[in-house]
Scaffold this motif. Structure first.
Motif, PDB file in Angstrom:
ATOM      1  N   CYS A  15       0.845  -1.241   0.000  1.00 20.04           N
ATOM      2  CA  CYS A  15       0.000   0.000   0.000  1.00 20.04           C
ATOM      3  C   CYS A  15       0.851   1.249   0.000  1.00 20.04           C
ATOM      4  O   CYS A  15       0.548   2.250   0.684  1.00 20.04           O
ATOM      5  N   ALA A  16       1.937   1.161  -0.781  1.00 22.08           N
ATOM      6  CA  ALA A  16       2.890   2.274  -0.763  1.00 22.08           C
ATOM      7  C   ALA A  16       2.532   3.384  -1.760  1.00 22.08           C
ATOM      8  O   ALA A  16       3.107   4.476  -1.711  1.00 22.08           O
ATOM      9  N   GLU A  17       1.590   3.125  -2.678  1.00 18.35           N
ATOM     10  CA  GLU A  17       1.235   4.138  -3.687  1.00 18.35           C
ATOM     11  C   GLU A  17      -0.029   4.869  -3.245  1.00 18.35           C
ATOM     12  O   GLU A  17      -0.897   4.305  -2.580  1.00 18.35           O
ATOM     13  N   SER A  18      -0.138   6.139  -3.663  1.00 21.50           N
ATOM     14  CA  SER A  18      -1.333   6.953  -3.359  1.00 21.50           C
ATOM     15  C   SER A  18      -2.249   7.018  -4.578  1.00 21.50           C
ATOM     16  O   SER A  18      -1.802   7.263  -5.713  1.00 21.50           O
ATOM     17  N   CYS A  19      -3.521   6.793  -4.349  1.00 26.69           N
ATOM     18  CA  CYS A  19      -4.508   6.911  -5.451  1.00 26.69           C
ATOM     19  C   CYS A  19      -4.720   8.396  -5.790  1.00 26.69           C
ATOM     20  O   CYS A  19      -4.771   9.247  -4.898  1.00 26.69           O
ATOM     21  N   GLU A  20      -4.888   8.654  -7.096  1.00 25.96           N
ATOM     22  CA  GLU A  20      -5.097  10.050  -7.546  1.00 25.96           C
ATOM     23  C   GLU A  20      -6.585  10.308  -7.784  1.00 25.96           C
ATOM     24  O   GLU A  20      -7.035  10.603  -8.881  1.00 25.96           O
ATOM     25  N   CYS A  21      -7.377  10.142  -6.752  1.00 27.72           N
ATOM     26  CA  CYS A  21      -8.825  10.335  -6.861  1.00 27.72           C
ATOM     27  C   CYS A  21      -9.233  11.593  -6.100  1.00 27.72           C
ATOM     28  O   CYS A  21      -8.638  11.952  -5.085  1.00 27.72           O
ATOM     29  N   VAL A  22     -10.306  12.266  -6.658  1.00 27.61           N
ATOM     30  CA  VAL A  22     -10.901  13.387  -5.918  1.00 27.61           C
ATOM     31  C   VAL A  22     -11.735  12.756  -4.821  1.00 27.61           C
ATOM     32  O   VAL A  22     -12.758  12.106  -5.098  1.00 27.61           O
ATOM     33  N   ALA A  23     -11.316  12.969  -3.578  1.00 31.10           N
ATOM     34  CA  ALA A  23     -11.895  12.214  -2.460  1.00 31.10           C
ATOM     35  C   ALA A  23     -13.389  12.425  -2.334  1.00 31.10           C
ATOM     36  O   ALA A  23     -14.152  11.463  -2.144  1.00 31.10           O
ATOM     37  N   GLU A  24     -13.855  13.733  -2.514  1.00 29.15           N
ATOM     38  CA  GLU A  24     -15.283  13.988  -2.291  1.00 29.15           C
ATOM     39  C   GLU A  24     -16.157  13.441  -3.421  1.00 29.15           C
ATOM     40  O   GLU A  24     -17.374  13.330  -3.276  1.00 29.15           O
ATOM     41  N   ASN A  25     -15.523  13.047  -4.525  1.00 27.27           N
ATOM     42  CA  ASN A  25     -16.302  12.521  -5.648  1.00 27.27           C
ATOM     43  C   ASN A  25     -16.151  11.004  -5.802  1.00 27.27           C
ATOM     44  O   ASN A  25     -16.635  10.433  -6.787  1.00 27.27           O
ATOM     45  N   SER A  26     -15.452  10.358  -4.861  1.00 25.44           N
ATOM     46  CA  SER A  26     -15.170   8.921  -5.034  1.00 25.44           C
ATOM     47  C   SER A  26     -15.379   8.161  -3.721  1.00 25.44           C
ATOM     48  O   SER A  26     -15.416   8.758  -2.643  1.00 25.44           O
ATOM     49  N   LEU A  27     -15.515   6.828  -3.888  1.00 30.53           N
ATOM     50  CA  LEU A  27     -15.703   5.950  -2.721  1.00 30.53           C
ATOM     51  C   LEU A  27     -14.379   5.356  -2.246  1.00 30.53           C
ATOM     52  O   LEU A  27     -14.265   4.861  -1.121  1.00 30.53           O
ATOM     53  N   GLY A  28     -13.403   5.453  -3.105  1.00 31.12           N
ATOM     54  CA  GLY A  28     -12.085   4.900  -2.799  1.00 31.12           C
ATOM     55  C   GLY A  28     -11.400   4.524  -4.092  1.00 31.12           C
ATOM     56  O   GLY A  28     -11.763   5.025  -5.171  1.00 31.12           O
ATOM     57  N   CYS A  29     -10.381   3.589  -3.953  1.00 33.80           N
ATOM     58  CA  CYS A  29      -9.709   3.152  -5.170  1.00 33.80           C
ATOM     59  C   CYS A  29      -9.324   1.679  -5.014  1.00 33.80           C
ATOM     60  O   CYS A  29      -9.213   1.155  -3.913  1.00 33.80           O
ATOM     61  N   ASN A  30      -9.081   1.005  -6.134  1.00 35.10           N
ATOM     62  CA  ASN A  30      -8.698  -0.403  -6.109  1.00 35.10           C
ATOM     63  C   ASN A  30      -7.319  -0.518  -5.477  1.00 35.10           C
ATOM     64  O   ASN A  30      -6.374   0.156  -5.900  1.00 35.10           O
ATOM     65  N   SER A  31      -7.218  -1.381  -4.456  1.00 36.33           N
ATOM     66  CA  SER A  31      -5.956  -1.460  -3.696  1.00 36.33           C
ATOM     67  C   SER A  31      -4.827  -2.081  -4.492  1.00 36.33           C
ATOM     68  O   SER A  31      -3.662  -1.954  -4.128  1.00 36.33           O
ATOM     69  N   SER A  32      -5.171  -2.720  -5.602  1.00 33.76           N
ATOM     70  CA  SER A  32      -4.108  -3.313  -6.427  1.00 33.76           C
ATOM     71  C   SER A  32      -3.730  -2.357  -7.562  1.00 33.76           C
ATOM     72  O   SER A  32      -2.542  -2.100  -7.791  1.00 33.76           O
TER      73      SER A  32
END
Length: 540
Positions: free
Chosen positions: A20-37
């Motif tokens: 889990c060393a990488e950060s997802c580039e998602c707009v937090a308020e517009n998303s539920l999360g990101c795929n951990s893989s």
């Protein structure tokens, strides 16, 4: 023996990858999360894009924006649940109440510029109007606002686009003061004269200064420096002053022309003049000629330039109007003369100014002129002329100066005597009498009485009297002469009130109480029964 599989830990807080060393580039308020893989963003309903950065367009909603909105043309739906609400399209940079989640670039809208129905009100068509019609450019953004667009200061009108032409300032409530269809700055109201021809100034209503023309008077005239005004303020065409012509007004007028741009024609008699003033049109007469058009020769006693030189000829001679040379001559009535010298003609009106200054006892051309023109005002319209030697008279004219025969004479040499009566005139050629001015007479010699029922000049008028009258009317005045027993303007009325005779001018001598009446013609009394006598004065 199988090895026990230990599950990978589930990444949290928008991280993914090994450990889990990488950060997802998602707009937090517009998303539920990101795929951990893989780090792929899991967008909320109403949002799409690799980072969930884009909301659904105004016509879709839900997860992945896959649901179609079912709103009216002037409504948009909530990007998450599809709820419809009324809205307006606004130019984002000029609007205060944009819904932050409902903005599009004109670049996105422009893909549909050719697919709108501009006759049907809709948000889509408003977008096309803003982005495709030139009111904005592709770098602009549009947004959706609930109800009306709340415009920033100095903006207004449709979609908060800059003020309509003719308005400026806060709320676009101030009126531009520009003239001649000039535009004004929508913020300051300053007039822009750059598209106004021939005008300049704060309000684009001032004429161009000298030597300038065109749009905002920005072009220089290419005309002679002596012209004023220099050129047409609209076209730059040189406006030549009097006496000048040509593209740049450097050329002098020629060929009897004058005035601005040499557009006027001089009214000079060409053969009697040298030219005309190029500015005023005043004719420059040759020696021997005068008048506004150089139309008049010098009188017989003057010659030279302006007729200012005095002739030194004998009293029966005249001098050449140009050089003063003397020659013998006669004075003739111009209209009856064949050999007039064309350059030596005068009107009796000119001669009449000297009518009281002649010496009629001394032979001279001057006295002959006075003899023809003075004493009869009707002759002032006549012209006289000078001839070499005797006057050569036209047929049927003769005598002194070819004047028509005196009244009472006619024929060749005016030797025959007219036979007209009652002051009638006769034709100077044939001797025929003219009765047109003789009252109550007619005939070959104007000495015959008018025939019955006619009167007046040459008996040419008809009497308006009763047909039973004879004579009918006075041959001079036309007054009806009533016969016995008749009266009235036209002699149609019978006598009344014991009168009788012509025009009922006599009174009957009857005893009124003894008579019935009297005869309107004879005046004889008509006695009542029991009475007799010329006046019915005796009883039987």
């Amino acid at each position: 023996m199988q090895l026990l599989q230990i599950p990978k830990p589930y990444c949290r807080n928008y991280t993914f990858g090994s450990n889990c060393a990488e950060s997802c580039e998602c707009v937090a308020e517009n998303s539920l999360g990101c795929n951990s893989s893989s780090g792929v963003c899991d967008c909320k309903a109403g949002w799409i894009g690799s980072s969930c950065e884009r909301r659904c367009d105004p016509y879709h909603f839900g997860k992945g924006c896959e649901e179609n909105c079912s709103c009216q043309n002037t409504e948009v739906c909530d990007n998450e649940n599809g709820t419809c609400f009324p809205a307006n399209v606004c130019l984002a940079r000029n609007t205060l109440n944009c819904l932050p989640a409902l903005s599009l670039t004109c670049q996105q809208v422009s893909e549909n510029c050719t697919h709108g129905d501009t006759q049907k009100p809709s948000l889509k068509n408003d977008m096309l109007d803003i982005c495709c019609g030139g009111a904005s450019n592709f770098t602009d953004s549009i947004c959706i606002a609930r109800d009306d667009c709340d415009c920033k200061t100095n903006y207004g009108g449709f979609a908060c686009i800059a003020c309509e032409q003719g308005k400026y300032g806060e709320g676009c409530k101030q009126k531009c003061t520009c003239q001649n269809n000039a535009t004004c700055d929508h913020v300051t109201g300053k007039c822009d004269c750059s598209r106004v021809v021939g005008k300049t100034g704060d309000h684009c209503d001032e004429d161009c200064p000298p030597r300038f023309y065109g749009l905002n008077c920005s072009s220089s005239c290419n005309c002679s420096q002596f012209q004023n005004p220099v050129c047409n303020p609209q076209t730059g065409t040189c406006t030549c002053q009097s006496g000048k012509t040509g593209h740049n007004c450097y050329e002098d007028c020629r060929n009897y022309t004058f005035g601005p741009n040499c557009a006027e024609s001089c009214e000079c008699v060409a053969e009697n003049s040298l030219g005309c003033n190029s500015s005023s049109g005043v004719c420059d007469c040759k020696a021997g000629w005068i008048g506004s058009s150089c139309e008049r020769s010098c009188d017989p006693y003057h010659f030279g330039k302006g007729c200012e030189e005095n002739c030194s000829c004998q009293s029966t001679e005249v001098c050449d109007n140009e050089n003063g040379t003397c020659f013998p001559a006669n004075v003739c009535l111009a209209r009856n003369t064949l050999n007039c010298l064309p350059s030596l003609t005068l009107t009796c009106q000119q001669v009449s100014e000297n009518c009281t200054h002649g010496d009629t006892q001394k032979p001279s051309l001057k006295n002959d002129m006075l003899g023809i023109c003075c004493g009869d005002s009707s002759k002032l319209i006549e012209s006289i002329c000078i001839t070499r030697h005797d006057c050569d008279c036209k047929n049927d004219y003769g005598g002194f100066a070819c004047i028509a025969c005196e009244q009472g004479k006619y024929g060749e040499g005016c030797k025959q005597k007219c036979t007209c009566q009652n002051n009638a005139t006769c034709d100077h050629v044939t001797g025929k009498c003219d009765c047109s001015r003789v009252v109550g007479k007619t005939g070959d010699h104007c000495d015959e009485d008018c025939p019955p029922r006619f009167y007046g000049l040459n008996c040419s008028s008809s009497c308006n009297c009763s047909q039973f009258q004879n004579p009918v009317c006075n041959p001079q005045t036309g007054t009806c002469t009533c016969q016995s027993g008749k009266t009235g303007h036209n002699c149609y009325e019978d006598c009344r009130n014991n009168t009788f005779g012509p025009n009922c001018a006599e009174s009957c001598k009857c005893v009124a109480e003894n008579s019935l009446s009297c005869n309107s013609s004879s005046g004889v009394c008509d006695c009542k029964a029991g009475w007799i006598g010329s006046s019915c004065e005796r009883s039987k």
